[in-house]
Design a protein around this motif. Structure first.
Motif, PDB file in Angstrom:
ATOM      1  N   LYS A   2      -2.842   3.083  -4.439  1.00  0.00           N
ATOM      2  CA  LYS A   2      -1.579   2.993  -4.648  1.00  0.00           C
ATOM      3  C   LYS A   2      -0.508   3.544  -3.777  1.00  0.00           C
ATOM      4  N   HIS A   3      -0.793   4.913  -3.332  1.00  0.00           N
ATOM      5  CA  HIS A   3      -0.001   5.765  -2.730  1.00  0.00           C
ATOM      6  C   HIS A   3      -0.165   5.936  -1.011  1.00  0.00           C
TER       7      HIS A   3
ATOM      8  N   LYS B 187       1.571  -0.751   3.383  1.00  0.00           N
ATOM      9  CA  LYS B 187       1.706   0.460   2.634  1.00  0.00           C
ATOM     10  C   LYS B 187       1.009   1.798   3.131  1.00  0.00           C
TER      11      LYS B 187
END
Length: 192
Positions: A73-74, A99
């Motif tokens: 996610k990060h 991302k």
């Protein structure tokens, strides 16, 4: 494993969180990023177990990147270590590059690069575990070299189209020096 160890120790020294994802034709092991020595030992243990228990099979890059995009996610710097890449995974890899800062590390065997093979030898297919007698007459060695060069060129073009840097890790050279040179060159380019 040496290249993974170098990257993990570097992250530990910098105080960065680090994790790992091991896969082949199916999901093997995902270790979420954390900091610290205990986590480093945990990642090493899982890496050794993953390599020891890994059956000879191909890699499903599309499924691996699909899973990775769901769990990571990060933002992070992500190293993808493989000797090849599947063009079917382009969509998933493009999502990952939005991302994350994704880098492709490709191990290279200098013997394969030079093509100086004995005319006959026994070889094992690392993905199937199958043994075969290889007859590499000079004509067949030329065909092999041409195919290897085409495959390398396709990999370079594919990764370039996604904006993913490629680092060739030659097995007869210092992996640390190769990675250090890459990051120094990259830092210099980013400073401009």
């Amino acid at each position: 494993m040496e290249s993974v160890a170098i990257l993990l120790f570097s992250a530990l020294k910098n105080g960065d969180p680090f994790g790992a994802y091991f896969f082949n034709d199916k999901h093997q092991e995902y270790i979420p990023p954390k900091k610290g020595r205990r986590h480093l030992l945990h990642v090493f243990q899982k890496m050794i177990l993953a390599f020891e228990s890994s059956s000879f099979c191909g890699a499903n890059h599309k499924a691996a990147f699909h899973f990775f995009n769901r769990v990571a996610k990060h933002h992070g710097v992500c190293f993808f270590l493989s000797d090849d890449i599947s063009p079917e995974s382009k969509k998933e890899m493009r999502i990952a590059t939005r991302k994350h800062d994704l880098l492709f590390l490709c191990p290279v065997d200098p013997m394969e690069e030079k093509g100086n093979f004995p005319q006959g030898f026994l070889s094992q297919n690392i993905e199937t575990g199958e043994y075969m007698n290889c007859d590499l007459s000079p004509e067949k060695q030329k065909i092999f070299q041409d195919l290897r060069k085409q495959r390398k060129q396709k990999r370079i073009q594919f990764l370039r189209s996604l904006g993913i840097p490629l680092v060739h890790l030659k097995t007869n050279e210092s992996l640390f020096a190769t990675l250090l040179a890459f990051f120094q060159k990259r830092q210099h380019a980013l400073a401009r």
